[in-house]
Design a protein around this motif. Structure first.
Motif, PDB file in Angstrom:
ATOM      1  N   SER A   1      -3.389  -3.118  -5.074  1.00 61.16           N
ATOM      2  CA  SER A   1      -3.169  -1.776  -4.546  1.00 61.16           C
ATOM      3  C   SER A   1      -2.727  -0.807  -5.635  1.00 61.16           C
ATOM      4  O   SER A   1      -1.930  -1.162  -6.519  1.00 61.16           O
ATOM      5  CB  SER A   1      -2.114  -1.807  -3.433  1.00 61.16           C
ATOM      6  OG  SER A   1      -2.045  -0.558  -2.777  1.00 61.16           O
TER       7      SER A   1
ATOM      8  N   LYS B   1       0.834  -1.202   0.000  1.00 65.70           N
ATOM      9  CA  LYS B   1       0.000   0.000   0.000  1.00 65.70           C
ATOM     10  C   LYS B   1       0.869   1.251   0.000  1.00 65.70           C
ATOM     11  O   LYS B   1       0.590   2.223  -0.712  1.00 65.70           O
ATOM     12  CB  LYS B   1      -0.921  -0.015   1.221  1.00 65.70           C
ATOM     13  CG  LYS B   1      -1.878   1.156   1.294  1.00 65.70           C
ATOM     14  CD  LYS B   1      -2.773   1.032   2.523  1.00 65.70           C
ATOM     15  CE  LYS B   1      -3.694   2.231   2.651  1.00 65.70           C
ATOM     16  NZ  LYS B   1      -4.563   2.134   3.858  1.00 65.70           N
TER      17      LYS B   1
ATOM     18  N   LEU C   1      -5.932  -0.033  -0.936  1.00 65.49           N
ATOM     19  CA  LEU C   1      -5.756  -1.477  -0.863  1.00 65.49           C
ATOM     20  C   LEU C   1      -7.114  -2.151  -1.023  1.00 65.49           C
ATOM     21  O   LEU C   1      -8.072  -1.813  -0.336  1.00 65.49           O
ATOM     22  CB  LEU C   1      -5.136  -1.886   0.476  1.00 65.49           C
ATOM     23  CG  LEU C   1      -4.785  -3.363   0.633  1.00 65.49           C
ATOM     24  CD1 LEU C   1      -3.583  -3.717  -0.234  1.00 65.49           C
ATOM     25  CD2 LEU C   1      -4.501  -3.696   2.100  1.00 65.49           C
TER      26      LEU C   1
END
Length: 424
Positions: A369, A322, A374
């Protein structure tokens, strides 16, 4: 005592282009990064495509966005060193009718003899030139490491004689690129300012000039100074416009490590982790000795003991994915993109891939992501095939990959990635 170190231009000849090649980056990482300032003349880089016309277009685009939202977020405006109120900033932002940065300056100069416009959010609308920045930062990160926080693009323009907030220090290393006019940056070491605290936020510092370094740059040049450098911009009152890339280096690894671990523990503790008082049998003995933990602590310890290595690795892998999906920037441009099964899509850039991983704790679960978003999806073979095809540079029909019972769910996941700016 005057500073002995001085900015070292590379290469030495002012007429020879300064190439940002592998030799430069190796030298920069070893000798310059977070150590001392650098001044480069006549830089040869794609970043120089971001000249005054490009910057003006970005500035108007972001100004239009702020006017539409009735929110000047990311802009600051100073008049004779005093910061304007937010509600007044919208009235002095660039408009298309200004035609250029100099045109905007002419309009402002008629109103204010000394002004400074600061914009910290140009990357929100910098879709066309994002690749130029990414090309630069990819090399930087490869040699000095990926920032635990982010990099952000800033713009400073006006005829202000000194930075409106005086001599200061940031928590970021700064690369600065003038696009109009000459720019002068005066720098001091942290040790010198520690011994001379009167420099902090100072506007009058003549007695300290001999202890400073002066960097003078113009269009086509680049300068860098480390996050520890105290600095101020100076001017003779002429107009200048300079954009910069600030690389924030104020978040240690322990904070990066602690946040996902905290989130994981929160999920394991459930409602017990949200209690705001702790039941206890006794706080301490008659002598003040503390010998036992409350039951809530003991249960939390058991939760820690029961964490598996796969759970921990998956947690940190998701957090890392992320984080890097923002490509090291504070923000990346987002666009309105409404998807349907009939949509044909492609990545907005072959340098901006959708990141993915298969869960370590479940073979049927995948994580995707982009842009700091995410997405979790189960049994997503079609979505995974689509993402791989997009990352390979293909122009894809959504309904060739997503179909059947999982169509609606996968479209929702894909839309979240689209909202984050994944597609052109």
């Amino acid at each position: 005592m005057a500073q002995k170190s001085s900015p070292a231009p590379l290469p030495p000849g002012p007429s020879k282009p300064a190439l940002l090649d592998q030799k430069f980056w190796r030298h920069f990482a070893k000798n310059i990064w977070e150590k001392k300032p650098l001044l480069l003349k006549n830089v040869k880089s794609g970043l120089l495509e971001m000249g005054d016309a490009e910057i003006f277009d970005l500035l108007v685009l972001y100004s239009d966005r702020c006017r539409k939202l009735n929110n000047p977020e990311g802009f600051k405006f100073y008049i004779h060193g005093f910061k304007a109120e937010e509600e007044d900033v919208l009235q002095v932002l660039p408009v298309k009718k200004d035609k250029s940065l100099l045109g905007y300056h002419a309009r402002m100069k008629a109103l204010f003899s000394d002004y400074c416009l600061v914009c910290d959010e140009l990357l929100k609308v910098n879709l066309k030139k994002q690749d130029l920045l990414t090309e630069f930062t990819d090399e930087l990160y490869r040699h000095v490491g990926f920032p635990n926080r982010f990099s952000e693009m800033g713009l400073y323009l006006g005829n202000y004689r000194k930075t409106p907030f005086g001599v200061h220090v940031d928590s970021c290393g700064v690369f600065s690129f003038p696009v109009v006019g000459l720019k002068r940056f005066r720098l001091w070491t942290p040790d010198f300012v520690k011994k001379n605290p009167g420099l902090d936020r100072a506007f009058k510092y003549d007695k300290y000039k001999k202890n400073s370094q002066l960097l003078e740059v113009g269009p086509g040049d680049m300068t860098y100074w480390p996050s520890s450098a105290w600095h101020i911009a100076e001017s003779d009152g002429s107009f200048s416009a300079t954009w910069s890339l600030g690389v924030w280096v104020d978040q240690p690894h322990k904070e990066m490590f602690a946040q996902p671990l905290n989130d994981l523990l929160g999920s394991k503790l459930g409602s017990a982790g949200a209690t705001v008082t702790t039941p206890f049998k006794s706080l301490h003995g008659a002598t003040g000795e503390v010998t036992e933990l409350p039951e809530a602590y003991l249960k939390s310890i058991d939760s820690l003991k029961n964490l598996t290595a796969l759970e921990l690795q998956e947690t940190f892998l998701k957090s890392w994915m992320k984080h890097i999906s923002l490509q090291g920037f504070k923000t990346i441009p987002r666009v309105d993109f409404k998807l349907s099964a009939k949509s044909r899509i492609q990545l907005r850039s072959d340098r901006s891939l959708i990141l993915w991983q298969q869960a370590l704790t479940s073979k049927d679960k995948f994580f995707f992501s982009f842009g700091g978003v995410l997405v979790e999806s189960s049994k997503s073979s079609g979505l995974l095939k689509l993402v791989k095809a997009l990352n390979a540079g293909e122009f894809c029909s959504v309904n060739s990959f997503l179909k059947g019972e999982s169509l609606k769910r996968d479209l929702g996941s894909l839309q979240a990635l689209a909202d984050a700016g994944a597609f052109a």
